[in-house]
Scaffold this motif. Structure first.
Motif, PDB file in Angstrom:
ATOM      1  N   ARG A  41       9.633  -3.226  -0.614  1.00 18.94           N
ATOM      2  CA  ARG A  41       8.940  -2.859   0.625  1.00 18.94           C
ATOM      3  C   ARG A  41       7.806  -3.839   0.913  1.00 18.94           C
ATOM      4  O   ARG A  41       7.635  -4.302   2.047  1.00 18.94           O
ATOM      5  CB  ARG A  41       8.394  -1.436   0.513  1.00 18.94           C
ATOM      6  CG  ARG A  41       7.662  -0.961   1.737  1.00 18.94           C
ATOM      7  CD  ARG A  41       7.286   0.517   1.576  1.00 18.94           C
ATOM      8  NE  ARG A  41       6.498   0.951   2.684  1.00 18.94           N
ATOM      9  CZ  ARG A  41       5.201   1.229   2.614  1.00 18.94           C
ATOM     10  NH1 ARG A  41       4.563   1.129   1.458  1.00 18.94           N
ATOM     11  NH2 ARG A  41       4.541   1.606   3.674  1.00 18.94           N
ATOM     12  N   LEU A  45       7.829  -6.137   4.186  1.00 22.60           N
ATOM     13  CA  LEU A  45       6.774  -6.019   5.197  1.00 22.60           C
ATOM     14  C   LEU A  45       5.924  -7.284   5.280  1.00 22.60           C
ATOM     15  O   LEU A  45       5.536  -7.696   6.379  1.00 22.60           O
ATOM     16  CB  LEU A  45       5.900  -4.797   4.914  1.00 22.60           C
ATOM     17  CG  LEU A  45       6.606  -3.443   5.069  1.00 22.60           C
ATOM     18  CD1 LEU A  45       5.681  -2.307   4.663  1.00 22.60           C
ATOM     19  CD2 LEU A  45       7.117  -3.244   6.480  1.00 22.60           C
ATOM     20  N   TYR A  63      -4.180  -1.370   2.212  1.00 26.60           N
ATOM     21  CA  TYR A  63      -3.057  -0.487   2.509  1.00 26.60           C
ATOM     22  C   TYR A  63      -2.722   0.411   1.323  1.00 26.60           C
ATOM     23  O   TYR A  63      -2.425   1.594   1.492  1.00 26.60           O
ATOM     24  CB  TYR A  63      -1.826  -1.304   2.924  1.00 26.60           C
ATOM     25  CG  TYR A  63      -0.789  -0.440   3.580  1.00 26.60           C
ATOM     26  CD1 TYR A  63      -0.910  -0.085   4.919  1.00 26.60           C
ATOM     27  CD2 TYR A  63       0.302   0.051   2.871  1.00 26.60           C
ATOM     28  CE1 TYR A  63       0.027   0.725   5.539  1.00 26.60           C
ATOM     29  CE2 TYR A  63       1.243   0.858   3.478  1.00 26.60           C
ATOM     30  CZ  TYR A  63       1.108   1.190   4.812  1.00 26.60           C
ATOM     31  OH  TYR A  63       2.023   2.010   5.417  1.00 26.60           O
ATOM     32  N   GLU A  67      -2.710   4.472   1.347  1.00 23.04           N
ATOM     33  CA  GLU A  67      -1.597   5.313   0.907  1.00 23.04           C
ATOM     34  C   GLU A  67      -2.025   6.296  -0.183  1.00 23.04           C
ATOM     35  O   GLU A  67      -1.594   7.448  -0.188  1.00 23.04           O
ATOM     36  CB  GLU A  67      -0.431   4.457   0.418  1.00 23.04           C
ATOM     37  CG  GLU A  67       0.342   3.832   1.538  1.00 23.04           C
ATOM     38  CD  GLU A  67       1.607   3.151   1.055  1.00 23.04           C
ATOM     39  OE1 GLU A  67       1.597   2.535  -0.043  1.00 23.04           O
ATOM     40  OE2 GLU A  67       2.610   3.233   1.787  1.00 23.04           O
ATOM     41  N   LEU A 128       3.675  -3.381  11.964  1.00 23.06           N
ATOM     42  CA  LEU A 128       3.774  -2.708  10.668  1.00 23.06           C
ATOM     43  C   LEU A 128       4.552  -1.404  10.782  1.00 23.06           C
ATOM     44  O   LEU A 128       5.442  -1.126   9.985  1.00 23.06           O
ATOM     45  CB  LEU A 128       2.375  -2.440  10.097  1.00 23.06           C
ATOM     46  CG  LEU A 128       2.303  -1.532   8.875  1.00 23.06           C
ATOM     47  CD1 LEU A 128       2.928  -2.224   7.669  1.00 23.06           C
ATOM     48  CD2 LEU A 128       0.860  -1.156   8.593  1.00 23.06           C
ATOM     49  N   GLU A 129       4.217  -0.591  11.765  1.00 25.42           N
ATOM     50  CA  GLU A 129       4.889   0.705  11.918  1.00 25.42           C
ATOM     51  C   GLU A 129       6.383   0.521  12.165  1.00 25.42           C
ATOM     52  O   GLU A 129       7.205   1.212  11.578  1.00 25.42           O
ATOM     53  CB  GLU A 129       4.239   1.501  13.033  1.00 25.42           C
ATOM     54  CG  GLU A 129       2.832   1.935  12.696  1.00 25.42           C
ATOM     55  CD  GLU A 129       2.189   2.774  13.779  1.00 25.42           C
ATOM     56  OE1 GLU A 129       2.921   3.354  14.600  1.00 25.42           O
ATOM     57  OE2 GLU A 129       0.958   2.855  13.790  1.00 25.42           O
ATOM     58  N   ASP A 132       8.047  -0.880   8.943  1.00 20.60           N
ATOM     59  CA  ASP A 132       8.125   0.135   7.900  1.00 20.60           C
ATOM     60  C   ASP A 132       9.250   1.126   8.208  1.00 20.60           C
ATOM     61  O   ASP A 132       9.994   1.528   7.318  1.00 20.60           O
ATOM     62  CB  ASP A 132       6.787   0.863   7.753  1.00 20.60           C
ATOM     63  CG  ASP A 132       6.707   1.664   6.478  1.00 20.60           C
ATOM     64  OD1 ASP A 132       7.282   1.244   5.453  1.00 20.60           O
ATOM     65  OD2 ASP A 132       6.057   2.739   6.499  1.00 20.60           O
ATOM     66  N   ARG A 133       9.389   1.505   9.457  1.00 18.46           N
ATOM     67  CA  ARG A 133      10.469   2.408   9.871  1.00 18.46           C
ATOM     68  C   ARG A 133      11.830   1.744   9.603  1.00 18.46           C
ATOM     69  O   ARG A 133      12.739   2.380   9.068  1.00 18.46           O
ATOM     70  CB  ARG A 133      10.321   2.757  11.351  1.00 18.46           C
ATOM     71  CG  ARG A 133      11.161   3.915  11.810  1.00 18.46           C
ATOM     72  CD  ARG A 133      10.886   4.353  13.242  1.00 18.46           C
ATOM     73  NE  ARG A 133       9.794   3.929  13.662  1.00 18.46           N
ATOM     74  CZ  ARG A 133       8.977   3.260  14.506  1.00 18.46           C
ATOM     75  NH1 ARG A 133       9.037   3.047  15.095  1.00 18.46           N
ATOM     76  NH2 ARG A 133       7.960   2.795  14.852  1.00 18.46           N
ATOM     77  N   ARG A 136      12.533   1.803   5.881  1.00 23.25           N
ATOM     78  CA  ARG A 136      12.939   3.143   5.425  1.00 23.25           C
ATOM     79  C   ARG A 136      14.392   3.447   5.808  1.00 23.25           C
ATOM     80  O   ARG A 136      15.138   4.021   5.014  1.00 23.25           O
ATOM     81  CB  ARG A 136      12.008   4.205   5.973  1.00 23.25           C
ATOM     82  CG  ARG A 136      10.661   4.201   5.308  1.00 23.25           C
ATOM     83  CD  ARG A 136       9.763   5.289   5.893  1.00 23.25           C
ATOM     84  NE  ARG A 136       8.447   5.205   5.330  1.00 23.25           N
ATOM     85  CZ  ARG A 136       8.099   5.689   4.145  1.00 23.25           C
ATOM     86  NH1 ARG A 136       8.985   6.293   3.403  1.00 23.25           N
ATOM     87  NH2 ARG A 136       6.868   5.555   3.698  1.00 23.25           N
TER      88      ARG A 136
END
Length: 154
Positions: A41, A45, A63, A67, A128-129, A132-133, A136
């Motif tokens: 990940r 990223l 980050y 988290e 980033l969002e 990251d999606r 996943r």
């Protein structure tokens, strides 16, 4: 009016709980696999965001801290028993706690995003969002493929 407010709260909580649960459920339970997934990940990223070496060091330190704090907030608001076993009063308290949790998580997000903006440009935080999606979704696909015997290893 009161019924409408409760209906709205139920709708919001109903949407928020599966998203939070999905974040935890997507990760494998084996610590060795978790470490490989986390490394994949970070690499994904970092590349997708185009982070420089200096940005990467500072960004990932922040980050990871973010988290950890998110996990602590989620742990703090974890229900004491299964939702199916709750009385109406317990369910109301749970809904209220879920709203408090979402507010706490939003506060954390605001704080850390403002801190991250000092390290990386806003465009990278927005990306980033999305990245990251995408990661996943790819992770879930690979886990499904692996379960079905088609490979897909992290």
């Amino acid at each position: 009016m009161r019924k409408m407010i409760w209906a709205l709260l139920m709708l919001i909580a109903g949407g928020a709980v599966p998203l939070a649960a999905q974040m935890d459920d997507d990760m494998p339970r084996n610590p060795e696999v978790q470490a490989r997934v986390k490394a994949a990940r970070v690499a994904y990223l970092t590349e997708r965001l185009g982070l420089s070496t200096g940005e990467s060091e500072q960004f990932w330190a922040l980050y990871n801290e973010y988290e950890d704090e998110q996990r602590a907030v989620r742990r703090q608001y974890r229900p004491g028993k299964a939702v199916e076993q709750m009385t109406n009063e317990e369910a109301e308290a749970h809904l209220s706690a879920q709203m408090e949790k979402e507010e706490a998580l939003l506060g954390l997000r605001r704080d850390y995003y403002s801190r991250m903006l000092k390290v990386v440009p806003a465009r990278k935080l927005v990306l980033l969002e999305k990245a990251d999606r995408e990661f996943r979704l790819e992770l879930v696909r690979k886990m499904r493929d692996r379960r079905e015997g088609r490979g897909g290893r992290f």
